[in-house]
Design an enzyme around this catalytic site. Structure first.
Site, PDB file in Angstrom:
ATOM      1  N   ASP A   1      -7.754  -2.484  13.987  1.00 53.40           N
ATOM      2  CA  ASP A   1      -9.196  -2.704  13.814  1.00 53.40           C
ATOM      3  C   ASP A   1      -9.305  -3.772  12.676  1.00 53.40           C
ATOM      4  OD1 ASP A   1      -8.168  -1.654  11.215  1.00 53.40           O
ATOM      5  OD2 ASP A   1      -9.447   0.050  11.303  1.00 53.40           O
TER       6      ASP A   1
ATOM      7  N   HIS B   1      -7.580  -4.411   9.896  1.00 58.23           N
ATOM      8  CA  HIS B   1      -7.380  -4.163   8.688  1.00 58.23           C
ATOM      9  C   HIS B   1      -5.886  -5.252   8.047  1.00 58.23           C
ATOM     10  CE1 HIS B   1      -4.969  -0.417   9.534  1.00 58.23           C
ATOM     11  NE2 HIS B   1      -3.889  -1.336   9.318  1.00 58.23           N
TER      12      HIS B   1
ATOM     13  N   GLU C   1      -9.813  -1.469   5.084  1.00 60.34           N
ATOM     14  CA  GLU C   1     -10.460  -1.016   6.582  1.00 60.34           C
ATOM     15  C   GLU C   1     -11.686  -1.649   6.720  1.00 60.34           C
ATOM     16  OE1 GLU C   1      -8.756   0.387   8.633  1.00 60.34           O
ATOM     17  OE2 GLU C   1      -7.694   2.203   7.908  1.00 60.34           O
TER      18      GLU C   1
ATOM     19  N   ASP D   1       0.858  -1.192   0.086  1.00 61.28           N
ATOM     20  CA  ASP D   1       0.045  -0.023   0.023  1.00 61.28           C
ATOM     21  C   ASP D   1       0.878   1.177   0.064  1.00 61.28           C
ATOM     22  OD1 ASP D   1       0.876  -0.600   2.618  1.00 61.28           O
ATOM     23  OD2 ASP D   1      -1.084  -1.147   3.100  1.00 61.28           O
TER      24      ASP D   1
HETATM   25  C1  F6R Z   1       1.353  -1.627   6.120  1.00 59.68           C
HETATM   26  C2  F6R Z   1       0.010  -2.310   6.099  1.00 59.68           C
HETATM   27  C3  F6R Z   1      -0.909  -2.167   7.349  1.00 59.68           C
HETATM   28  C4  F6R Z   1       0.252  -2.554   8.849  1.00 59.68           C
HETATM   29  C5  F6R Z   1      -0.590  -2.548   9.926  1.00 59.68           C
HETATM   30  C6  F6R Z   1       0.030  -2.735  11.350  1.00 59.68           C
HETATM   31  O1  F6R Z   1       1.999  -1.633   4.676  1.00 59.68           O
HETATM   32  O2  F6R Z   1      -0.352  -2.644   5.266  1.00 59.68           O
HETATM   33  O3  F6R Z   1      -1.938  -3.013   7.396  1.00 59.68           O
HETATM   34  O4  F6R Z   1       0.621  -3.888   8.453  1.00 59.68           O
HETATM   35  O5  F6R Z   1      -1.438  -1.343   9.931  1.00 59.68           O
HETATM   36  O6  F6R Z   1       0.782  -1.790  11.398  1.00 59.68           O
HETATM   37  P1  F6R Z   1       1.893  -2.264  12.461  1.00 59.68           P
HETATM   38  O7  F6R Z   1       2.685  -3.096  12.001  1.00 59.68           O
HETATM   39  O8  F6R Z   1       2.659  -0.819  12.380  1.00 59.68           O
HETATM   40  O9  F6R Z   1       1.397  -2.277  13.802  1.00 59.68           O
END
Ligand code: F6R
Length: 261
Positions: free
Chosen positions: A136, A138, A143, A67
């Site tokens: 959440d 995702h 989301e 992303d």
């Molecule tokens: C990042 C992504 C997100 C993260 C998620 C957890 O490329 O796609 O889904 O993996 O927000 O983030 P962290 O690992 O920073 O807790």
């Protein structure tokens, strides 16, 4: 879904790196799916160490990031293209141009998203996708409410995600972009092996839904219950709400060595 509960980040890093290393041994030109954020850092650190000592090589491999934020200039340090370079790509021996990311600076966003899907398909699809999970639920930036059949597209970030990620923007919520491009849930589901990492108590609820909840767009990661090859690497805190934690521990302890990861 294989659930592995490990003592600490270092153990998670070693097992995640084993998954990548075994794949590269079987298939040196493997296609990797790369998440950013805190969760995969232990894997990237371990892979950087193994690359430095020559036990793993990415020279023939390629990668696709999950992303990208919309609205950040190309040289912004928190642009995911720059984050993945700093955290991983620049520390190993990928060939130049081996990593692609969704182009959030494109004038025609739907065309850029379609081009990204085409590029993944042209590379033969993702062999191993590394994932984190949001508080959440995702994955990527799909989301709650995301279509379970979604492909790469623009999404609005949930307020909770922006609050969670404000730590990367000096704690300033207003500096966190409101939109992103993300691989869709169907895009992620097309990867041949998914390795998802979650650590810390803040992820316990999302992990509970991911592993033991009902499949629902409200907790997008639950779509992975329909994937034939998912490995979930957890620390004890992230696993603390799993009803069957004892069974997962026992299963992993009894796993025959020949099964590998
Ligand atoms: C990042 C992504 C997100 C993260 C998620 C957890 O490329 O796609 O889904 O993996 O927000 O983030 P962290 O690992 O920073 O807790």
């Amino acid at each position: 879904m294989e659930i592995v509960i490990l003592p600490d980040n270092a153990a998670i890093g070693r097992l995640g790196a084993d998954a990548v290393g075994n794949l590269l041994q079987r298939k040196p030109a493997a296609v990797l799916g790369l998440a950013t954020g805190s969760s995969p850092l232990s894997i990237y650190d371990e892979l950087a160490t193994r690359s430095a000592d020559g036990s793993v090589s990415f020279a023939k491999a390629s990668g696709f990031t999950l992303d990208e934020y919309v609205g950040l200039p190309a040289d912004h340090p928190e642009s995911y293209r720059n984050v993945i370079d700093k955290d991983f790509v620049s520390r190993v021996d990928f060939a130049s141009g081996a990593i692609q990311a969704p182009n959030a600076l494109a004038e025609d966003i739907p065309a850029a998203c379609a081009a990204y899907e085409s590029a993944i398909a042209a590379a033969g699809g993702v062999d191993l996708q590394i994932l984190g999970i949001g508080t959440d639920g995702h994955i990527g930036f799909n989301e709650p409410g995301s279509s379970l059949a979604s492909r790469t597209r623009i999404k609005t970030l949930a307020r909770q995600t922006r609050i969670d990620n404000a730590r990367f923007f000096g704690g300033n919520l207003d500096a966190v972009p409101t939109h992103c491009l993300t691989q869709g849930l169907a895009t992620i589901m097309a990867a041949r092996h998914v390795v998802l990492v979650a650590t810390g108590p803040g992820k316990a609820e999302a992990v509970h839904h991911l592993v033991e909840g009902a499949v629902s767009a409200l907790w997008p990661a639950t779509i992975l219950q329909h994937h034939p090859h998912v490995t979930v690497l957890l620390d004890g805190a992230a696993a603390s709400r799993l009803q069957l934690a004892g069974y997962y521990r026992e299963t992993y302890r009894a796993k025959p060595a020949w099964q590998g990861i």
